[in-house]
Enzyme design. Structure first.
Site, mmCIF file in Angstrom:
data_model
loop_
_atom_site.group_PDB
_atom_site.id
_atom_site.type_symbol
_atom_site.label_atom_id
_atom_site.label_comp_id
_atom_site.label_asym_id
_atom_site.label_seq_id
_atom_site.Cartn_x
_atom_site.Cartn_y
_atom_site.Cartn_z
ATOM 1 N N SER A 1 -13.205 2.637 -0.549
ATOM 2 C CA SER A 1 -13.450 1.586 -1.542
ATOM 3 C C SER A 1 -14.786 0.884 -1.322
ATOM 4 O O SER A 1 -15.241 0.702 -0.187
ATOM 5 C CB SER A 1 -12.338 0.539 -1.482
ATOM 6 O OG SER A 1 -11.121 1.093 -1.878
ATOM 7 N N GLU B 1 -1.719 11.982 3.406
ATOM 8 C CA GLU B 1 -1.313 10.661 3.901
ATOM 9 C C GLU B 1 -0.249 10.016 3.030
ATOM 10 O O GLU B 1 0.197 8.926 3.319
ATOM 11 C CB GLU B 1 -2.530 9.744 4.011
ATOM 12 C CG GLU B 1 -3.106 9.339 2.656
ATOM 13 C CD GLU B 1 -4.061 8.147 2.773
ATOM 14 O OE1 GLU B 1 -5.213 8.391 3.121
ATOM 15 O OE2 GLU B 1 -3.640 7.015 2.499
ATOM 16 N N GLU C 1 -0.115 2.795 -10.157
ATOM 17 C CA GLU C 1 -0.545 3.326 -11.455
ATOM 18 C C GLU C 1 -1.249 4.676 -11.282
ATOM 19 O O GLU C 1 -1.040 5.602 -12.060
ATOM 20 C CB GLU C 1 -1.466 2.317 -12.154
ATOM 21 C CG GLU C 1 -0.741 1.062 -12.647
ATOM 22 C CD GLU C 1 -0.252 0.142 -11.525
ATOM 23 O OE1 GLU C 1 -0.794 0.198 -10.398
ATOM 24 O OE2 GLU C 1 0.685 -0.649 -11.772
#
Lengths: 240, 378
Positions: free
Chosen positions: B132, B247, B365
């Site tokens: 990120s 993961e 989502e």
């Protein structure tokens, strides 16, 4: 999947598809008998199929998938020796729920990919996609739970696993039937369209052989009686 | 249609002995505070990680020449589910053992493997993941941190954010844009960046419970040797997303609130309340089902398959379960009851941290979008 089990599935699948929801014992039992299905759990020495519980899962699940009008699992369990019938029927309903949920999911996915609104298939709308993803998770959980119970039955005592599997399947019915009907719109609510054969049976099976309250009370009291410190060791000892 | 093809799991014969080993070790060196045992894979305890390393319980499946123990994937699964169920503080080494070292072993050059993998297996080296960025969250392909060539070296500039454990890590595996002017998934590469390299700085981000787990990481003219490139230049997207599917299905995706469930069982034992018994039954059934599902994915991974769809299903159901436990406990238990003190404390901690469960490792989502694609809807 073992070869016998694959063969069993390949025999049962087209027959159940053909007989479907309108099958009746009176007219069609002989067709099931030709394949030896009612004697699925009777040993070969006694003239049966000599199947194990994973075989039973395969057949029961397919009977749910095709919403077979004959209660084949009840016939199979009636004829089986040395089983706890009430527990075995709870297992059977879990398998049927697993199959019927998969069928309702497939029907729903097929429908939303075909039905056009606002110039595109319903399945292109993110809200519809996310609902069906939720449904897929529930169907997967019911299927895995039924598999786990079948494995436990083949190992021996399976009362914990059957309680858990039926409870998990029951919960999946609530979510799965609601989403299946929602994405189908009005057509899913008709007698003519095939979804009702699945969902009406799913609601029936959720109640039969132990509803959510019954199994959660039973399972909960058992876990509490064993105590917090035994929960995880007990859980792992069941599969090790 | 069957989205989750269930298969029987052949648990290893060594499982009971491994479980005993882990249970003994956790009893001696684990965490006793029930609140600290919740969500324990974010709790860093380097001393505990070194104990696991000494016991041969890290790097279990890796080759011996890199400090591993050449045990099976399912043996490793047994160990990690035991650690998580017991609420052991595994946060320091968790990412390095789960994915960084396996990635280095798969794609890394000899220098990278020798430098990091044996130290990870000893429980001494820890890793963080640089994905990120301030403008790049779920839309990961929009990363802007850059790597440019300068002679034999690479120079990294930019910023990562929400980097879990960056402040206790020794290196980061970062996804950065190595081809100037490239767009989206193209032109991205992975680099192994030592956290003590000149130009790397870490700023804490304190979460709503007051804890410091994630960070901002800044790169200013960070110069790396050519050997810091992991795998193939411009193949970073493929490499990083393959890592993600590994993961998503582990037991950490459903066990983060297990300690609260166990406290609920303890509390219900003193109460004789049918409603509590039913709640315990419902949560026990779900734990049993999720364990089967997670282990079934582990068995497929062990056979070299990539059950990416099944893994996302486990994550979605597992996260919902971990999040439901504190909500349901709060709804069912009167926290004014003095006997509910421990339950209250653990529950309130989990109520606060559980929103992160369906964010980390891919938001709900994004995960549902992947499942929908698997269904043939996208």
């Amino acid at each position: 999947m073992s070869d016998t089990r694959r063969m069993l599935a390949e025999m049962a699948d087209p027959l159940f598809a053909e007989l479907g929801p309108n099958a009746s014992e009176e007219r069609d039992l002989s067709r099931l008998e030709e394949l030896g299905l009612p004697l699925l759990l009777v040993s070969e020495a006694e003239g049966g199929f000599g199947g194990d519980w994973l075989d039973a899962l395969t057949v029961f699940r397919l009977s749910g998938y095709h919403a077979l009008g004959i209660d084949l699992p009840a016939l199979v369990i009636q004829r089986a020796e040395g089983v706890d019938r009430e527990l075995a029927m709870a297992f059977a309903r879990s398998c049927q729920i697993a199959g019927a949920l998969d069928a309702a999911l497939a029907l729903s996915v097929g429908y939303v990919n075909e039905r056009q609104q606002f110039g595109r298939p319903l399945g292109r709308f993110q809200a519809v996609q996310q609902s069906l993803a939720t449904f897929a998770c529930e169907a997967a959980a019911a299927n895995c739970a039924a598999m786990g119970a079948a494995q436990a039955l083949d190992r021996g005592a399976a009362d914990f696993e059957i309680a858990a599997a039926k409870l998990r399947a029951n919960r999946a019915v609530e979510v799965g039937t609601a989403i299946a009907h929602q994405v189908h719109g009005a057509i899913g609510f008709t007698q003519e369209y095939s979804l009702q054969h699945l969902t009406r049976r799913l609601w029936q099976w959720r109640s039969e052989h132990g509803n959510d309250a019954y199994w959660s009370a039973k399972l909960g009291s058992r876990v509490i009686a064993r105590g917090a410190d035994n929960f995880w060791p007990d859980l792992t000892a069941r599969t090790d | 249609m069957q989205t989750f093809v269930t298969e029987t799991v052949d648990w290893p014969d060594t499982a009971p002995a491994l479980r005993e080993q882990v249970r003994t070790l956790v009893a001696e060196h684990g965490e006793s505070d029930p609140v600290r045992r919740a969500n324990s894979w974010t709790k860093a305890d380097p001393a505990f990680s070194r104990k696991l390393g000494e016991a041969g319980l890290l790097g279990m499946t890796w080759p011996k020449e890199y400090g591993g123990h050449q045990r099976s994937q399912l043996e490793r699964y047994v160990v990690i589910e035991e650690l998580l169920a017991a609420g052991a503080p595994v946060g320091a080494h968790w990412i390095a053992d789960r994915q960084s070292a396996p990635l280095l072993l798969r794609l890394g050059n000899e220098e990278l493997k020798r430098r990091w993998v044996p130290a990870i297996a000893r429980g001494e080296a820890y890793a963080c993941i640089g994905l990120s960025e301030p403008g790049s969250g779920s839309d990961l392909a929009s990363v802007r941190t850059s790597a440019r060539r300068d002679g034999d070296e690479w120079v990294i500039d930019g910023q990562k954010v929400w980097t879990t454990g960056a402040h206790v890590s020794h290196f980061m595996i970062a996804l950065v844009r190595s081809e100037e002017g490239s767009e989206r998934q193209a032109g991205l590469s992975q680099f192994v960046i030592p956290m003590d390299a000149p130009g790397v700085s870490v700023q804490p981000i304190v979460d709503l419970t007051g804890a410091h787990e994630f960070n901002e990481v800044f790169f200013e003219d960070v110069r790396l040797p050519a050997s810091a490139l992991l795998g193939v230049e411009s193949e970073g997207w493929k490499q990083a997303t393959a890592e993600l599917s590994l993961e998503r299905s582990g037991p950490e995706r459903y066990l983060s609130s297990m300690v609260l469930f166990l406290e609920l069982v303890r509390y219900a034992g003193a109460k004789d309340d049918p409603a509590l018994a039913q709640l315990v039954g419902r949560l026990a059934a779900e734990a049993w089902t999720l364990r089967l599902m997670s282990a079934s994915v582990a068995a497929k991974l062990a056979r070299g398959e990539d059950p990416a769809l099944e893994a996302t299903i486990v994550k979605d159901l597992g996260n919902s379960y971990e999040q439901a436990i504190p909500q349901l406990v709060q709804a069912a238990v009167d926290f004014g009851d003095a006997e509910a003190e421990v339950l209250h404390a653990v529950c309130f901690y989990l109520l606060q941290v559980s929103p992160s469960f369906s964010l980390r490792g891919g938001t709900r989502e994004i995960i549902k979008g992947i499942i929908a694609r698997g269904l043939g809807l996208r």
